[in-house]
Design an enzyme around this catalytic site. Structure first.
Site, PDB file in Angstrom:
ATOM      1  N   THR A 133     -23.970  -6.447   9.383  1.00 12.26           N
ATOM      2  CA  THR A 133     -24.512  -5.327   9.899  1.00 12.26           C
ATOM      3  C   THR A 133     -24.963  -3.889   9.666  1.00 12.26           C
ATOM      4  O   THR A 133     -23.850  -4.374   8.498  1.00 12.26           O
ATOM      5  CB  THR A 133     -23.538  -4.967  11.526  1.00 12.26           C
ATOM      6  OG1 THR A 133     -23.470  -3.830  12.548  1.00 12.26           O
ATOM      7  CG2 THR A 133     -22.020  -5.488  10.794  1.00 12.26           C
ATOM      8  N   ASP A 134     -24.868  -3.179   9.752  1.00 12.60           N
ATOM      9  CA  ASP A 134     -25.495  -2.084   9.123  1.00 12.60           C
ATOM     10  C   ASP A 134     -23.936  -0.729   9.530  1.00 12.60           C
ATOM     11  O   ASP A 134     -24.089  -0.450   8.511  1.00 12.60           O
ATOM     12  CB  ASP A 134     -26.560  -1.298   9.667  1.00 12.60           C
ATOM     13  CG  ASP A 134     -26.529  -1.427  11.412  1.00 12.60           C
ATOM     14  OD1 ASP A 134     -25.260  -1.144  12.466  1.00 12.60           O
ATOM     15  OD2 ASP A 134     -28.097  -0.258  11.707  1.00 12.60           O
ATOM     16  N   GLU A 135     -23.678  -1.758  10.928  1.00 14.27           N
ATOM     17  CA  GLU A 135     -21.967  -0.471  11.207  1.00 14.27           C
ATOM     18  C   GLU A 135     -21.152  -0.520   9.864  1.00 14.27           C
ATOM     19  O   GLU A 135     -20.467   0.502   9.989  1.00 14.27           O
ATOM     20  CB  GLU A 135     -21.378  -1.182  12.336  1.00 14.27           C
ATOM     21  CG  GLU A 135     -22.371  -1.446  13.180  1.00 14.27           C
ATOM     22  CD  GLU A 135     -21.933  -1.266  14.540  1.00 14.27           C
ATOM     23  OE1 GLU A 135     -20.421  -1.029  14.900  1.00 14.27           O
ATOM     24  OE2 GLU A 135     -22.269  -1.565  16.113  1.00 14.27           O
ATOM     25  N   TYR A 159     -14.157  -3.314  15.017  1.00 14.71           N
ATOM     26  CA  TYR A 159     -15.093  -4.664  14.693  1.00 14.71           C
ATOM     27  C   TYR A 159     -16.106  -3.785  12.863  1.00 14.71           C
ATOM     28  O   TYR A 159     -15.850  -5.141  12.208  1.00 14.71           O
ATOM     29  CB  TYR A 159     -16.460  -4.194  15.935  1.00 14.71           C
ATOM     30  CG  TYR A 159     -17.522  -4.759  15.141  1.00 14.71           C
ATOM     31  CD1 TYR A 159     -17.944  -6.284  14.718  1.00 14.71           C
ATOM     32  CD2 TYR A 159     -19.027  -3.870  14.952  1.00 14.71           C
ATOM     33  CE1 TYR A 159     -18.920  -6.947  14.598  1.00 14.71           C
ATOM     34  CE2 TYR A 159     -19.971  -5.158  14.432  1.00 14.71           C
ATOM     35  CZ  TYR A 159     -20.192  -6.117  14.564  1.00 14.71           C
ATOM     36  OH  TYR A 159     -21.499  -6.713  13.868  1.00 14.71           O
ATOM     37  N   LYS A 163     -15.892  -6.678  10.174  1.00 14.06           N
ATOM     38  CA  LYS A 163     -16.937  -6.838   9.351  1.00 14.06           C
ATOM     39  C   LYS A 163     -16.666  -6.290   7.465  1.00 14.06           C
ATOM     40  O   LYS A 163     -17.756  -7.269   6.865  1.00 14.06           O
ATOM     41  CB  LYS A 163     -18.420  -6.581   9.630  1.00 14.06           C
ATOM     42  CG  LYS A 163     -18.583  -7.408  11.153  1.00 14.06           C
ATOM     43  CD  LYS A 163     -18.162  -8.235  10.867  1.00 14.06           C
ATOM     44  CE  LYS A 163     -20.401  -8.810  10.688  1.00 14.06           C
ATOM     45  NZ  LYS A 163     -20.079 -10.476  10.844  1.00 14.06           N
TER      46      LYS A 163
END
Ligand code: NAD
Ligand code: DAU
Length: 352
Positions: A133-135, A159, A163
């Site tokens: 993810t970009d997060e 989260y 990741k």
């Protein structure tokens, strides 16, 4: 030939499996734990299709994964399996640590053992693709350029931290053990089969049910939206021609403040399913308490995947959101079963 997909009953995974089998005769072994987010109804159109082999199980179950690898001999593993909802990770991070970090570690160990035992010719074509993810890059200020693959990791939620940890493990397995890995870091997806706890489907189903549309904080947080089928095509391209050990950012060049997305959904619903009182669904918008530690802005610079792999999204936000709203209007049974938990009763019956 066969590929092993993990988390293929979730939102992106199920779209990927459907998309894969629409483009190829190559079978998919789909390993999914069927948490609350896994829904086999999303794959109902594949019932009886011998190219789809579903296995209920955990990526952290080493002996199960070992057995699947030996039995099905996949030429690639694509890892979608994860706990994926930021708000849930704030309320209870443990499952996120368990699946996203420990589970990915066990999966990598199983794949490493399998890969080491492959003959040289099969080794050269084997791939482990990790969907991220970009997060992991943290939050951008309004003026900052979009995230490139060079941005440092600065995750802010349990989260995204979990990741980020999984991405680091994947990277380490390449550098240390020579595992042929690829990582994709994608922005916010939307489209069919999206579980209605995430913003876009939640707003659609709440609007239709006459409920409030809960916008966090001032609604000015920005996300970069990508139609899920475009994410699937990007993953196919990276799997085909991505350079080993590389990461590829995937995004839609569609930065939007949340409130604008919600208002667009309301407008589309006003057009396709007008309220009986003649008012706009926008009247249901309610500003609620903000998400703790809410990231202000994500945006992806997707030039590397475009340059190296000639990939570009095919949907604009306008075309993708229209398709999405229409899909939810046409698939009320899927929504009803998710909301009532009917799909989980079926799982209980099937797997007890
Ligand atoms: P999802 O929550 O809809 O689906 C996750 C799937 O994984 C579910 O089917 C679930 O049953 C399964 N699963 C969970 N734990 C498991 C375990 N231990 N073993 C096997 N299966 C397990 O998530 P999604 O939105 O489809 O996201 C898929 C992947 O893409 C995730 O890795 C996520 O981090 C990443 N991602 C998502 C987005 C997005 O906008 N949704 C964007 C970028 C990246
Ligand atoms: O950026 C990629 C990420 O996108 C993925 O890695 C995650 O798995 C995926 O869940 C998604 O995370 P977000 O937190 O961005 O998605 P969500 O749909 O939960 O929220 C989108 C934005 O909308 C966010 O700024 C919070 C806001 N929001 C969300 C909900 C559920 C609201 O304002 N109201 C809501 O009710």
């Amino acid at each position: 030939m066969t590929i092993l997909v993990t988390g293929g009953a979730g939102f992106i995974g199920s779209n990927f499996v459907l998309d894969w089998l629409a483009h190829s005769e190559e079978a998919v072994v789909n390993l999914d734990k069927l948490t609350y987010a896994g829904n086999l109804e999303s794959l109902a159109s594949l019932q009886g299709d011998p190219r789809h082999i579903f296995v209920r199980g955990d990526i952290g179950d080493r002996s199960l994964v070992d057995r699947l690898l030996i039995e099905h001999h996949p030429r690639a593993v694509i890892n979608f399996a994860a706990e994926s909802h930021v708000d849930r990770s704030i309320h209870g991070p443990e499952d996120f640590i368990q699946t996203n970090i420990v589970g990915t570690f066990h999966l990598l160990e199983a794949v490493r053992g399998y890969y080491n035992a492959l003959p040289a010719t099969e080794k050269s074509s084997f791939r482990f693709l990790h969907v991220s993810t970009d997060e992991v890059y943290g939050s951008l200020t309004p003026e900052a350029p979009p995230f490139t693959e060079e941005n440092p990791y600065e995750p802010n939620s349990p989260y995204s931290a979990s990741k980020a940890a999984s991405d680091h493990l994947v990277r380490a397995y390449h550098h240390t053990y020579g595992l042929p890995v690829l990582t994709t870091n994608c922005s916010n997806n939307y489209g069919p089969y999206h579980f209605p706890e995430k913003m876009i489907p939640l707003m659609i189903v709440n609007a239709l049910a006459g409920k409030h549309l809960p916008v966090y904080g001032d609604g000015m947080q920005v996300r970069d939206w990508l139609y899920v089928k475009d994410h699937c095509s990007a993953i196919r391209r990276v799997l085909e021609d991505g350079r080993l050990g590389e990461t590829y950012n995937v995004g839609g060049w569609n930065e939007k403040p949340n409130i604008e997305v919600v208002k667009t959904i309301c407008k589309l619903l006003d057009q396709y399913r007008p309220r009986s009182d003649g008012k706009s669904y926008a009247d249901q918008i309610t500003y609620v308490s903000d998400r703790p530690g809410h990231d202000q802005r994500y945006a992806i610079d997707a030039r590397k995947i475009e340059r190296e792999l000639n990939w570009k999204p095919s949907e604009t936000f306008e075309s993708g959101i229209t398709k999405t709203v229409r899909w939810y209007l046409e698939n009320t049974e899927w929504v009803r079963h998710v909301q009532s938990g009917t799909y989980r009763d079926w799982i209980k019956k099937q797997y007890s």
